[in-house]
Structure formats: structure tokens, C-alpha cells
Design an enzyme around this catalytic site. Structure first.
Site, PDB file in Angstrom:
ATOM      1  CG  ASN A 132      43.078  37.026  33.156  1.00  0.00           C
ATOM      2  OD1 ASN A 132      43.160  35.982  33.666  1.00  0.00           O
ATOM      3  ND2 ASN A 132      43.297  38.268  33.452  1.00  0.00           N
ATOM      4  CD  GLU A 158      32.031  30.160  33.343  1.00  0.00           C
ATOM      5  OE1 GLU A 158      33.243  29.652  33.898  1.00  0.00           O
ATOM      6  OE2 GLU A 158      31.579  31.038  33.741  1.00  0.00           O
ATOM      7  CD  GLU A 227      47.054  35.893  44.396  1.00  0.00           C
ATOM      8  OE1 GLU A 227      46.704  37.286  44.325  1.00  0.00           O
ATOM      9  OE2 GLU A 227      47.898  35.528  44.812  1.00  0.00           O
ATOM     10  CG  LEU A 228      39.868  37.913  44.982  1.00  0.00           C
ATOM     11  CD1 LEU A 228      38.954  38.401  46.368  1.00  0.00           C
ATOM     12  CD2 LEU A 228      38.972  36.677  44.355  1.00  0.00           C
ATOM     13  CB  CYS A 261      44.245  40.542  37.919  1.00  0.00           C
ATOM     14  SG  CYS A 261      46.059  40.028  37.791  1.00  0.00           S
ATOM     15  CD  GLU A 358      38.939  43.758  37.830  1.00  0.00           C
ATOM     16  OE1 GLU A 358      38.165  42.804  38.094  1.00  0.00           O
ATOM     17  OE2 GLU A 358      40.020  43.392  37.707  1.00  0.00           O
TER      18      GLU A 358
HETATM   19  P1  NAD Z   1      34.924  34.994  37.557  1.00  0.00           P
HETATM   20  O1  NAD Z   1      35.111  35.484  38.993  1.00  0.00           O
HETATM   21  O2  NAD Z   1      33.523  35.333  36.983  1.00  0.00           O
HETATM   22  O3  NAD Z   1      35.181  33.538  37.230  1.00  0.00           O
HETATM   23  C1  NAD Z   1      36.432  32.715  37.838  1.00  0.00           C
HETATM   24  C2  NAD Z   1      36.103  31.283  37.916  1.00  0.00           C
HETATM   25  O4  NAD Z   1      35.243  31.257  38.979  1.00  0.00           O
HETATM   26  C3  NAD Z   1      35.545  30.838  36.770  1.00  0.00           C
HETATM   27  O5  NAD Z   1      36.151  29.415  36.445  1.00  0.00           O
HETATM   28  C4  NAD Z   1      34.117  30.649  37.313  1.00  0.00           C
HETATM   29  O6  NAD Z   1      33.268  29.433  36.626  1.00  0.00           O
HETATM   30  C5  NAD Z   1      34.267  30.406  38.467  1.00  0.00           C
HETATM   31  N1  NAD Z   1      32.734  30.830  39.465  1.00  0.00           N
HETATM   32  C6  NAD Z   1      32.010  31.682  39.193  1.00  0.00           C
HETATM   33  N2  NAD Z   1      31.117  31.675  40.162  1.00  0.00           N
HETATM   34  C7  NAD Z   1      31.685  30.833  40.898  1.00  0.00           C
HETATM   35  C8  NAD Z   1      31.139  30.597  42.239  1.00  0.00           C
HETATM   36  N3  NAD Z   1      29.933  31.329  42.927  1.00  0.00           N
HETATM   37  N4  NAD Z   1      31.664  29.656  42.952  1.00  0.00           N
HETATM   38  C9  NAD Z   1      32.805  28.996  42.516  1.00  0.00           C
HETATM   39  N5  NAD Z   1      33.389  29.261  41.352  1.00  0.00           N
HETATM   40  C10 NAD Z   1      32.816  30.257  40.564  1.00  0.00           C
HETATM   41  O7  NAD Z   1      36.373  35.669  36.945  1.00  0.00           O
HETATM   42  P2  NAD Z   1      36.643  35.904  35.304  1.00  0.00           P
HETATM   43  O8  NAD Z   1      35.807  36.511  34.750  1.00  0.00           O
HETATM   44  O9  NAD Z   1      36.777  34.494  35.066  1.00  0.00           O
HETATM   45  O10 NAD Z   1      38.063  36.307  35.281  1.00  0.00           O
HETATM   46  C11 NAD Z   1      38.338  37.914  35.454  1.00  0.00           C
HETATM   47  C12 NAD Z   1      38.634  38.352  37.081  1.00  0.00           C
HETATM   48  O11 NAD Z   1      39.786  37.345  37.348  1.00  0.00           O
HETATM   49  C13 NAD Z   1      38.983  39.757  37.002  1.00  0.00           C
HETATM   50  O12 NAD Z   1      38.411  40.415  38.313  1.00  0.00           O
HETATM   51  C14 NAD Z   1      40.446  39.978  37.101  1.00  0.00           C
HETATM   52  O13 NAD Z   1      40.942  40.765  37.905  1.00  0.00           O
HETATM   53  C15 NAD Z   1      40.691  38.229  37.907  1.00  0.00           C
HETATM   54  N6  NAD Z   1      41.969  37.950  38.104  1.00  0.00           N
HETATM   55  C16 NAD Z   1      42.756  38.176  39.269  1.00  0.00           C
HETATM   56  C17 NAD Z   1      44.033  37.460  39.126  1.00  0.00           C
HETATM   57  C18 NAD Z   1      44.926  37.824  40.260  1.00  0.00           C
HETATM   58  O14 NAD Z   1      46.195  37.370  40.377  1.00  0.00           O
HETATM   59  N7  NAD Z   1      44.574  38.674  41.266  1.00  0.00           N
HETATM   60  C19 NAD Z   1      44.600  37.051  37.948  1.00  0.00           C
HETATM   61  C20 NAD Z   1      43.886  37.066  36.828  1.00  0.00           C
HETATM   62  C21 NAD Z   1      42.498  37.384  36.893  1.00  0.00           C
END
Ligand code: NAD
Length: 459
Positions: A132, A158, A227-228, A261, A358
Site C-alpha cells: 500500500n 507480490e 506492524e499489522l 493501515c 479490517e
Molecule cells: P499481507 O499480510 O497479505 O502480506 C504482506 C506481506 O507478507 C506480503 O509480502 C506477502 O507476500 C507476505 N506473506 C503473506 N503470507 C505470508 C506468510 N505466511 N509468511 C510470510 N510472509 C507472508 O498484507 P497486504 O495485503 O500486503 O497488506 C495489507 C495489510 O498490511 C493490512 O492489514 C494493513 O493494515 C497492513 N499494514 C500495516 C501497516 C502498519 O504500519 N501497521 C502499514 C501498512 C500496511
């Protein structure tokens, strides 16, 4: 599958096919990072940070090209993409200065003993990031991880493999071999990386993925910063400046097509002012037009993917079926892109899916409350998340008191949360584990080590 299909979310067209890193290639990347770490970690801090500082100029030089790639791969308006790149070209220098301060040795002397506290790198860090803010999210892990003397294996999302590759190129230029390795792929490659011979995971992404990573890291007690996601509330008390509160609610529900987020995901409005507030929100939401991010007139680009769009449609449909009222719905281009218009919902119930999970989409979700600040706090805190929160009230003292009662890492009182450089970015409750940013955040990529010796005369 051996390639990632890199789609343009505004058209649904394939931009490129990106080779996925094989298990053997991943092991080799980790091994190169492992081999490079002792030399990189032993380099004097000033020399190491100087090498990293060069990324600022490269980001500035290639800003237009990188901004194009961001808009092509994840859809955000081109001007905002350029702002993200240019912002980080400046901000990375501040971060690197903070990192130098974070790892400066500290002296702790007693009468007979002299002790120095140093902060050693952990070893090899896996950096796994979302799409994002495809420059900002990687940079906030890569800079402190590398700056403190770790080597890194970086897996971008990805959804943005080409942006990820360009960041690795710009930051990696001039670094010794193996210091920054790039791997490409989806969650399965991320999972393999977490299970490989690494020492720490720096992760930004969803709560669900964070939980998988934490479980997987437990076997070897690998260090973690997660960071979730969030489900941020915005509270509007009856004495609030409604104009300002509505502006904040709309802007921060819809910015980046709601894919932030710390988006405002739940708005709680005092019933005395709910009708007037709703009118203001509906009026302001009209300005948030949606279309291709290369069209300068649009305020919001497409959603990043069809899956993400489907999730938003499901949340909105389920809310309407359960009794929410549609206040306003904008228009989306009639095209194969993954567009979702801005939506304003009212009468959203506490137990609706759109209140509990979310959404990560362009929805202003209004819930009315009756009663006092305790009721507002109960609603705001009724979530497992704890990333950000915002409170609007004419009584600043009350706003500050309410902020103290909200479980979140960043809280805005009569303004949107955050803002000052040097602050940590904290996910309280299930919005994170550990945190990034600020001196304390940078130190999470290190382990403190105290070295003591007897004091000698004159020492
Ligand atoms: P996601 O969790 O689907 O993926 C994030 C990353 O993790 C990607 O690179 C993905 O390929 C990888 N991934 C997926 N499954 C995995 C696994 N089992 N083991 C290791 N890596 C894995 O999240 P997203 O859709 O890319 O991003 C959106 C999310 O990120 C939202 O929940 C958003 O709130 C959060 N976010 C949090 C912050 C923060 O600062 N707290 C900032 C930006 C985004």
C-alpha cells in the site's frame, strides 16, 4: 507457478511476468547475506551509514520513473506516488541520523568499574512488506536493519514486484555483495524465508499473516517486529467542530482508496449532532472521485486487486443487508480495472462485519452513540486492534482524557493522528508486536551488550 503475474489494477492488464525465487535460490540468497554480515556489521557506523545515504540522491534522480511504476502496479494517483518517493528521498536522511544516535555506545561508570553498552546487529534480517506504500513500508525496515549492521533478505509484496526490485537496486548500489538480497514471490516465498536460517523478521502486513509468522518464528525464537492491520476509530463528541471532524473522517477513510493501515474505519458520532455530521460527510465525499491514477483529476485510484475489491463489496453488502443506510455512493469507471467508488454508510451496527474486520477500502462507516464519553470509549476500544484513533471535541481537556483511555499507539485530538518525525510507529494490542521508527524502533534491530572492566588510574 514459476512467475508472478504483475497486473495493472486500473486496466487488469499484465504488466510483466516476474520470476519467482525458487527454494534453492532463496537458500543461496540467505547464505550470501549470512556470509556478508560479519564484514558489514564490523564496518564503522559512519562509513556504513554513508554508503546508505547515497540512496537519497538516487531516489530523487529516479523519482519520476519510480512513481510511474507505483501507479502502474498498485494504482495510487501518480501525484501521491511521486510524493511518497520524494518524501522518502528526504526522510531517509533523517532516519539514518536517528539510526546513528540509536546505536551510539553508552557509558555506565561506577566508582571501580567502567562499562560500555553497545548495540550489536542481530545477523540476517528478513524484510517482508505490503503494497500500500510500496516505497515507505520497505524503507522503514531496510534502513534500520542495514544501518544497524544487519544484512537483509528483502521480499516485497507480490503486488509490487517491480517497485520492490527498484528499491533493492537503488539502495543496494555500492553495498558489498550479499548485504541486501532480493527475493520475489507471494506468501509461500515469505513463509519459506521466515523458516530459513535468518535471525530476525521485520514484517509489515495483515494481522493474519503476522500470526503465522509469529508461530513459525517460535521454533528458533527468531526476533520479530510485526506492524499489522488496524480498525481505527474516530469519535465525534457533540461539542466538536463538525466541519473539521467531517473533513478528517472523509479524508482518512478514503485516502489511498482506503488502503491505509491507519485509515479511519469506524466513525462514532454523538446522536445530537449525527444528522448534521452525516450531511457534511456526504458533501465532502463527493469530491473523492475514482479512476485511473494517471488521470490528474481523480482523487482515488483502483483497489490493488480484485480480491481486495471483493472484500469491500462483501463488507458493504453485508452491512446494507443488516440494516445500514446508504448515504452516498460515488461512481466507478465502467472498465475492467478493480475500481470501487467512495461509499458513505450510516446506522452501522456494532456487530456488523464492517465494524469488526479490517475493510481496507473506500468506505466512511458512521455509527451513532448516545451517552457520554465512557460510551464512546467503550465503542472505540471494542476491537482486538489498537493502531490509531482520533477524537474530536470542543473540550481539549476531555479529548486528552479520552486519548488516555483509548488502546492505540497513535491518537489525534482535534486533528488526525501522528505527524512529528522521530516518533515510533506503534501497533498496540493485535496491531503489532514490537514497533518501527524513532530511536527505540531502530534499536529493535539490535541486541544490547554491556562490556565491563575495572577502572584503571586515569581511565
Ligand atoms: P499481507 O499480510 O497479505 O502480506 C504482506 C506481506 O507478507 C506480503 O509480502 C506477502 O507476500 C507476505 N506473506 C503473506 N503470507 C505470508 C506468510 N505466511 N509468511 C510470510 N510472509 C507472508 O498484507 P497486504 O495485503 O500486503 O497488506 C495489507 C495489510 O498490511 C493490512 O492489514 C494493513 O493494515 C497492513 N499494514 C500495516 C501497516 C502498519 O504500519 N501497521 C502499514 C501498512 C500496511
Amino acid at each position: 507457478m514459476t512467475v508472478l503475474i504483475d497486473l495493472n489494477p486500473a486496466t487488469g492488464e499484465c504488466l510483466a511476468e516476474i520470476p519467482i525465487t525458487s527454494p534453492e535460490q532463496l537458500q543461496a540468497a540467505v547464505a550470501r547475506a549470512r556470509a556478508a554480515q560479519p564484514g558489514w556489521g564490523a564496518m564503522p557506523t559512519a562509513a556504513r551509514l554513508e554508503l546508505l545515504r547515497a540512496v537519497a540522491g538516487r531516489l530523487e534522480e529516479r523519482a519520476e520513473e519510480l512513481a510511474d511504476l507505483i501507479t502502474l502496479e498498485m494504482g495510487k494517483p501518480r501525484k501521491q506516488a511521486l510524493g511518497e518517493v520524494r518524501g522518502w528521498a528526504k526522510h531517509c536522511l533523517t532516519e539514518l541520523d536517528e539510526i546513528a544516535t540509536a546505536i551510539e555506545p553508552e557509558k555506565f561508570d561506577t566508582e571501580g568499574q567502567s562499562t560500555v553498552l553497545v548495540r550489536s546487529p542481530l545477523g540476517v534480517v528478513a524484510a517482508i512488506t505490503p503494497w500500500n506504500f510500496p516505497v515507505g513500508m520497505p524503507m522503514q525496515i531496510l534502513l534500520p536493519a542495514l544501518g544497524t549492521g544487519n544484512t537483509v533478505v528483502f521480499k516485497p509484496s507480490e503486488m509490487v514486484p517491480q517497485v520492490g526490485a527498484m528499491i533493492a537496486e537503488l539502495l543496494g548500489e555500492g553495498l558489498p555483495e550479499g548485504v541486501l538480497e532480493l527475493v520475489q514471490g507471494d506468501g509461500s516465498v515469505g513463509a519459506a524465508l521466515v523458516e530459513s536460517e535468518i535471525d530476525m523478521i521485520g514484517f509489515v502486513g495483515s494481522r493474519a499473516t503476522g500470526k503465522h509468522i509469529m508461530k513459525s518464528a517460535a521454533g528458533e525464537l527468531k526476533r520479530l517486529v510485526l506492524e499489522l492491520g488496524g480498525k481505527d476509530p474516530l469519535i465525534v463528541m457533540a461539542d466538536a467542530d463538525l466541519e473539521e471532524a467531517a473533513e478528517c473522517a472523509v479524508r482518512h477513510s478514503l485516502r489511498n482508496t482506503g488502503q491505509v493501515c491507519c485509515s479511519v474505519e469506524r466513525v462514532f458520532v454523538a446522536e445530537e449532532v449525527a444528522a448534521g455530521f452525516e450531511d457534511l460527510v456526504a458533501k465532502k465525499a463527493r469530491a473523492w472521485t475514482c479512476g485511473d491514477g494517471f488521470d490528474e483529476a481523480v482523487a482515488m485510484g483502483p483497489m490493488v486487486s480484485d480480491d481486495q475489491r471483493r472484500k469491500v463489496i462483501d463488507h458493504v453488502d453485508a452491512a446494507l443487508e443488516s440494516g445500514a443506510r446508504l448515504v452516498w455512493r460515488g461512481e466507478a469507471p465502467d472498465s475492467p480495472g478493480f475500481f470501487h467508488p467512495a461509499v458513505v454508510l450510516a446506522d452501522v451496527g456494532e456487530e456488523f462485519r464492517i465494524t469488526r474486520e479490517e475493510t481496507f477500502g473506500p468506505v466512511v462507516s458512521l455509527t451513532t452513540f448516545s451517552g457520554d464519553e465512557q460510551e464512546a470509549l467503550r465503542l472505540a476500544n471494542d476491537t482486538p486492534y489498537g493502531l490509531g484513533a482520533n477524537v474530536f471535541t470542543g473540550d481539549t481537556e476531555r479529548g486528552l482524557r479520552m486519548a488516555a483511555g483509548i488502546h492505540a499507539g497513535q491518537i489525534g485530538v482535534n486533528q488526525y493522528l501522528g505527524g512529528a518525525p522521530g516518533l515510533p510507529w506503534v501497533g498496540a494490542r493485535q496491531s503489532g508486536f514490537g514497533f518501527l521508527g524513532g530511536i527505540e524502533g531502530h534499536r529493535q534491530f539490535t541486541v544490547p551488550k554491556s562490556i565491563s572492566r575495572p577502572k584503571t588510574a586515569g581511565a
